[in-house]
Design a protein around this motif. Sequence first.
Motif, PDB file in Angstrom:
ATOM      1  N   PHE A 179     -19.312  79.343 -88.431  1.00  0.00           N
ATOM      2  CA  PHE A 179     -19.937  80.458 -88.326  1.00  0.00           C
ATOM      3  C   PHE A 179     -19.795  81.423 -89.418  1.00  0.00           C
ATOM      4  O   PHE A 179     -20.893  82.066 -90.195  1.00  0.00           O
ATOM      5  CB  PHE A 179     -19.495  81.302 -86.920  1.00  0.00           C
ATOM      6  N   ALA A 180     -18.545  81.755 -89.856  1.00  0.00           N
ATOM      7  CA  ALA A 180     -18.504  82.595 -91.088  1.00  0.00           C
ATOM      8  C   ALA A 180     -19.045  82.221 -92.452  1.00  0.00           C
ATOM      9  O   ALA A 180     -19.593  83.159 -92.957  1.00  0.00           O
ATOM     10  CB  ALA A 180     -16.847  82.943 -91.113  1.00  0.00           C
ATOM     11  N   LEU A 181     -18.700  81.008 -92.789  1.00  0.00           N
ATOM     12  CA  LEU A 181     -19.274  80.522 -93.987  1.00  0.00           C
ATOM     13  C   LEU A 181     -20.467  80.288 -94.212  1.00  0.00           C
ATOM     14  O   LEU A 181     -21.411  80.460 -95.111  1.00  0.00           O
ATOM     15  CB  LEU A 181     -18.445  79.182 -94.335  1.00  0.00           C
ATOM     16  N   ALA A 182     -21.477  79.895 -92.926  1.00  0.00           N
ATOM     17  CA  ALA A 182     -22.601  79.545 -92.995  1.00  0.00           C
ATOM     18  C   ALA A 182     -23.735  80.921 -92.810  1.00  0.00           C
ATOM     19  O   ALA A 182     -24.646  80.984 -93.528  1.00  0.00           O
ATOM     20  CB  ALA A 182     -23.248  78.409 -92.140  1.00  0.00           C
ATOM     21  N   TRP A 183     -23.228  81.795 -91.943  1.00  0.00           N
ATOM     22  CA  TRP A 183     -24.160  82.836 -91.582  1.00  0.00           C
ATOM     23  C   TRP A 183     -23.583  84.305 -92.117  1.00  0.00           C
ATOM     24  O   TRP A 183     -24.256  85.190 -92.214  1.00  0.00           O
ATOM     25  CB  TRP A 183     -24.122  82.961 -90.025  1.00  0.00           C
ATOM     26  N   GLU A 184     -22.358  84.177 -92.742  1.00  0.00           N
ATOM     27  CA  GLU A 184     -21.688  85.599 -93.197  1.00  0.00           C
ATOM     28  C   GLU A 184     -22.097  86.868 -92.159  1.00  0.00           C
ATOM     29  O   GLU A 184     -22.516  87.723 -92.821  1.00  0.00           O
ATOM     30  CB  GLU A 184     -22.365  85.863 -94.644  1.00  0.00           C
ATOM     31  N   PRO A 185     -21.643  86.607 -91.009  1.00  0.00           N
ATOM     32  CA  PRO A 185     -21.889  87.663 -90.086  1.00  0.00           C
ATOM     33  C   PRO A 185     -20.873  88.716 -90.298  1.00  0.00           C
ATOM     34  O   PRO A 185     -19.889  88.833 -90.953  1.00  0.00           O
ATOM     35  CB  PRO A 185     -21.746  86.894 -88.596  1.00  0.00           C
ATOM     36  N   ASP A 186     -21.311  90.037 -89.763  1.00  0.00           N
ATOM     37  CA  ASP A 186     -20.309  90.994 -89.564  1.00  0.00           C
ATOM     38  C   ASP A 186     -19.123  90.800 -88.719  1.00  0.00           C
ATOM     39  O   ASP A 186     -18.049  91.139 -88.777  1.00  0.00           O
ATOM     40  CB  ASP A 186     -21.092  92.234 -88.870  1.00  0.00           C
ATOM     41  N   TRP A 187     -19.386  90.014 -87.671  1.00  0.00           N
ATOM     42  CA  TRP A 187     -18.175  89.425 -86.652  1.00  0.00           C
ATOM     43  C   TRP A 187     -18.755  88.232 -85.888  1.00  0.00           C
ATOM     44  O   TRP A 187     -20.031  88.119 -85.746  1.00  0.00           O
ATOM     45  CB  TRP A 187     -17.705  90.692 -85.823  1.00  0.00           C
ATOM     46  N   ALA A 188     -17.861  87.482 -85.476  1.00  0.00           N
ATOM     47  CA  ALA A 188     -17.830  86.234 -84.549  1.00  0.00           C
ATOM     48  C   ALA A 188     -16.875  86.035 -83.636  1.00  0.00           C
ATOM     49  O   ALA A 188     -15.704  86.521 -83.939  1.00  0.00           O
ATOM     50  CB  ALA A 188     -18.195  85.263 -85.495  1.00  0.00           C
ATOM     51  N   ILE A 189     -17.311  85.472 -82.546  1.00  0.00           N
ATOM     52  CA  ILE A 189     -16.083  85.196 -81.470  1.00  0.00           C
ATOM     53  C   ILE A 189     -16.180  83.897 -80.895  1.00  0.00           C
ATOM     54  O   ILE A 189     -17.220  83.286 -80.852  1.00  0.00           O
ATOM     55  CB  ILE A 189     -16.189  86.243 -80.526  1.00  0.00           C
ATOM     56  N   VAL A 190     -15.083  83.580 -80.087  1.00  0.00           N
ATOM     57  CA  VAL A 190     -15.193  82.611 -79.236  1.00  0.00           C
ATOM     58  C   VAL A 190     -14.561  83.036 -78.240  1.00  0.00           C
ATOM     59  O   VAL A 190     -13.517  83.811 -77.985  1.00  0.00           O
ATOM     60  CB  VAL A 190     -14.440  81.342 -79.590  1.00  0.00           C
ATOM     61  N   SER A 191     -15.312  83.311 -76.804  1.00  0.00           N
ATOM     62  CA  SER A 191     -14.930  83.785 -75.712  1.00  0.00           C
ATOM     63  C   SER A 191     -15.456  83.240 -74.436  1.00  0.00           C
ATOM     64  O   SER A 191     -16.460  82.559 -74.297  1.00  0.00           O
ATOM     65  CB  SER A 191     -15.325  85.364 -75.698  1.00  0.00           C
ATOM     66  N   SER A 192     -14.796  83.412 -73.193  1.00  0.00           N
ATOM     67  CA  SER A 192     -15.390  83.130 -72.028  1.00  0.00           C
ATOM     68  C   SER A 192     -16.295  84.071 -71.714  1.00  0.00           C
ATOM     69  O   SER A 192     -16.401  85.130 -72.197  1.00  0.00           O
ATOM     70  CB  SER A 192     -13.972  83.245 -70.943  1.00  0.00           C
ATOM     71  N   GLN A 193     -17.178  83.644 -70.905  1.00  0.00           N
ATOM     72  CA  GLN A 193     -18.316  84.378 -70.346  1.00  0.00           C
ATOM     73  C   GLN A 193     -17.971  85.822 -69.712  1.00  0.00           C
ATOM     74  O   GLN A 193     -18.385  86.642 -69.886  1.00  0.00           O
ATOM     75  CB  GLN A 193     -19.363  83.559 -69.739  1.00  0.00           C
TER      76      GLN A 193
ATOM     77  N   ALA B 107     -10.672  83.684 -80.067  1.00  0.00           N
ATOM     78  CA  ALA B 107     -10.982  83.878 -81.511  1.00  0.00           C
ATOM     79  C   ALA B 107     -11.989  85.013 -82.050  1.00  0.00           C
ATOM     80  O   ALA B 107     -12.847  85.250 -81.256  1.00  0.00           O
ATOM     81  CB  ALA B 107     -11.401  82.553 -82.092  1.00  0.00           C
ATOM     82  N   LEU B 108     -11.538  85.563 -83.197  1.00  0.00           N
ATOM     83  CA  LEU B 108     -12.464  86.764 -83.605  1.00  0.00           C
ATOM     84  C   LEU B 108     -12.396  86.606 -85.153  1.00  0.00           C
ATOM     85  O   LEU B 108     -11.094  86.659 -85.714  1.00  0.00           O
ATOM     86  CB  LEU B 108     -11.788  88.026 -83.093  1.00  0.00           C
ATOM     87  N   TYR B 109     -13.712  86.640 -85.640  1.00  0.00           N
ATOM     88  CA  TYR B 109     -13.665  86.754 -87.002  1.00  0.00           C
ATOM     89  C   TYR B 109     -14.319  88.233 -87.349  1.00  0.00           C
ATOM     90  O   TYR B 109     -15.292  88.645 -86.692  1.00  0.00           O
ATOM     91  CB  TYR B 109     -14.738  85.621 -87.548  1.00  0.00           C
ATOM     92  N   LEU B 110     -13.929  88.861 -88.286  1.00  0.00           N
ATOM     93  CA  LEU B 110     -14.279  90.222 -88.860  1.00  0.00           C
ATOM     94  C   LEU B 110     -14.605  90.236 -90.297  1.00  0.00           C
ATOM     95  O   LEU B 110     -13.589  89.952 -91.139  1.00  0.00           O
ATOM     96  CB  LEU B 110     -13.213  91.492 -88.406  1.00  0.00           C
ATOM     97  N   ASP B 111     -15.659  90.634 -90.670  1.00  0.00           N
ATOM     98  CA  ASP B 111     -15.949  90.710 -92.277  1.00  0.00           C
ATOM     99  C   ASP B 111     -15.310  92.006 -92.612  1.00  0.00           C
ATOM    100  O   ASP B 111     -14.718  92.906 -91.854  1.00  0.00           O
ATOM    101  CB  ASP B 111     -17.467  91.220 -92.425  1.00  0.00           C
TER     102      ASP B 111
END
Length: 209
Positions: free
Chosen positions: A144-158, A174-178
């Motif tokens: 997610f992070a390398l392809a889309w360069e988002p502000d943030w990304a997660i893996v989460s349960s609904q 999991a959480l990715y933060l720019d």
Amino acid sequence: METYFAAAYWGPRRETVENCAVRAVTFLTALGQISEFFKEWRLQGRSRAEALRKRAIDEQSVDTLVSLFAKGRNKKDIGGGVIDELGYRASMWNGGDDRTASSLTMGCGMYSTIVGLSNAVVLQLPQQFDVQSEDGLRNVMSAFALAWEPDWAIVSSQSVRNRQVEQLPFLDRALYLDSKVTPPDDLKGSTLGEVLGHGMLFVQPFAAG
């Protein structure tokens, strides 16, 4: 049974349909290297049987992704003109059964500044995907992070996502933060982050037992 998803979000960013397609090809290629669940994608149909009759998408073809994104543009109710500032959208699924099914929606190129709108890529994870694997979570977040360069990304349960409507972004699995995004209070000062792309990745350790 609990369901999990991975998703990336970012604010207004005007991009051409070709650039969105290149990002999508990069993303789908990375996903295909993570798991057999993500190696083949099809257009969605009115039923599983109908969708399975459709040919698999050539996820390595930029031209194919350009076509899919162009067909998914938002149009005005009156006149049918394209709403350019809402960007491009494409959806697909992997043809799996109840345990292995995954769907993917990609929205890219939106540059509207209306509050509440954002670019987003959402991947529904199969029930058999191991969300307790820290390596697996890192690989998904990296895609997610390398392809889309988002502000943030997660893996989460609904269920956790439903409780976090007013507290975004947040850490579940999991959480990715720019680097330009302020971490949530429970992550400030944490030493658990690791560098990924233009930001930091946080993975929730799985507590056995």
